[in-house]
Design an enzyme around this catalytic site. Structure first.
Site, PDB file in Angstrom:
ATOM      1  N   HIS A  52      43.598  31.284  35.531  1.00  0.00           N
ATOM      2  CA  HIS A  52      43.294  32.215  34.481  1.00  0.00           C
ATOM      3  C   HIS A  52      44.889  32.617  33.919  1.00  0.00           C
ATOM      4  CE1 HIS A  52      39.170  34.248  35.494  1.00  0.00           C
ATOM      5  NE2 HIS A  52      39.148  32.995  35.359  1.00  0.00           N
ATOM      6  N   GLU A  54      46.188  35.530  33.558  1.00  0.00           N
ATOM      7  CA  GLU A  54      46.880  36.545  34.175  1.00  0.00           C
ATOM      8  C   GLU A  54      47.562  35.720  35.607  1.00  0.00           C
ATOM      9  OE1 GLU A  54      43.669  36.506  33.107  1.00  0.00           O
ATOM     10  OE2 GLU A  54      42.912  38.374  33.273  1.00  0.00           O
ATOM     11  N   CYS A  82      39.412  40.053  35.387  1.00  0.00           N
ATOM     12  CA  CYS A  82      38.361  40.048  36.265  1.00  0.00           C
ATOM     13  C   CYS A  82      38.744  40.425  37.678  1.00  0.00           C
ATOM     14  CB  CYS A  82      37.860  38.428  36.299  1.00  0.00           C
ATOM     15  SG  CYS A  82      39.242  37.596  37.257  1.00  0.00           S
ATOM     16  N   CYS A  85      41.937  38.859  39.107  1.00  0.00           N
ATOM     17  CA  CYS A  85      43.264  38.868  38.428  1.00  0.00           C
ATOM     18  C   CYS A  85      43.620  40.377  38.487  1.00  0.00           C
ATOM     19  CB  CYS A  85      42.860  38.624  36.824  1.00  0.00           C
ATOM     20  SG  CYS A  85      43.043  36.844  36.667  1.00  0.00           S
TER      21      CYS A  85
END
Lengths: 147, 147
Positions: A52, A54, A82, A85
């Site tokens: 992801h 992040e 999410c 993260c």
């Protein structure tokens, strides 16, 4: 240079995910008014569900400053993080989080749950809804083209 | 070959973290009765708060099978996963999770919270307490030497 400016950079980064068919989500890490790391979602590109934007941006920020503690850093991301993260933000002691659109399906900063309100050992200052429409539209356009 | 056997391999891996002053936590990923990935906590070694054993093991497992979906994999880890790692387990659609000791301070699989009970898009089958004493003692000994 303010929240709007840095979120625009995260949005620009998000656009780079489109080239590999990845959901357009982008993130930048800012320290002392300077961008020290940036990343877009690379899940499909790398065949790794953990890549992801992040997580990648935080990993690059730690490498850039040579310290796992990111207390004086602000993470800008186009979509609400999410659980993975949000947990990474806690683990890295990120000082502040600024995000654009809310994620009703997987957001862990207030939508599905709020990890920052739990008795864990850190919680960042959170600013929501910066350039929210732009961030959301980028995602909406992407999912429309998939249909 | 069963839970006890694979947890022993995770414990052995955990021991490798000690060489770099890292908290001894280890993980292995098993598929079709075979270990396809293993990792220990590398936070201090790499100066990166995101390098938990689970995250590294899942990343290596995805690379090993060439797919981000780890539905037919079981993750064995010596300590209850934190929110970041529990979130990674959800994102990678890990089929089953087996852990040793509970983590009362940061565990996100029942201790501080239970991410798998939230309306997110996946939850693994969970087995707790395998070789619990051994897993916990490894951590207790490590923290005693720090005092």
């Amino acid at each position: 240079m303010d929240h709007e400016y840095f979120m625009k950079q995260a949005i620009n980064k998000a656009g780079q995910a489109l080239a590999t068919g990845d959901v357009p989500i982008g993130a930048v890490v800012v320290r002392d008014g300077e961008i020290i790391a940036a990343a877009c979602n690379e899940k499909e590109r790398c065949g790794d569900a953990l890549r992801h934007a992040e997580l990648l941006a935080l990993e690059r920020a730690a490498a850039a400053i040579g310290d796992w503690r990111l207390s004086d850093c602000t993470l800008y991301v186009t979509l609400e993080p999410c659980p993975m993260c949000a947990g990474a933000i806690i683990n890295a002691r990120v000082g502040a989080l600024v995000y654009g659109a809310a994620d009703e399906k997987a957001g862990a900063c207030g939508s599905v749950c709020n990890l920052f309100a739990m008795p864990l050992n850190h919680a960042p200052a959170v600013t929501r809804g910066v350039r929210e429409r732009e961030c959301a539209e980028l995602l909406e356009r992407f999912f429309e083209t998939l249909r």
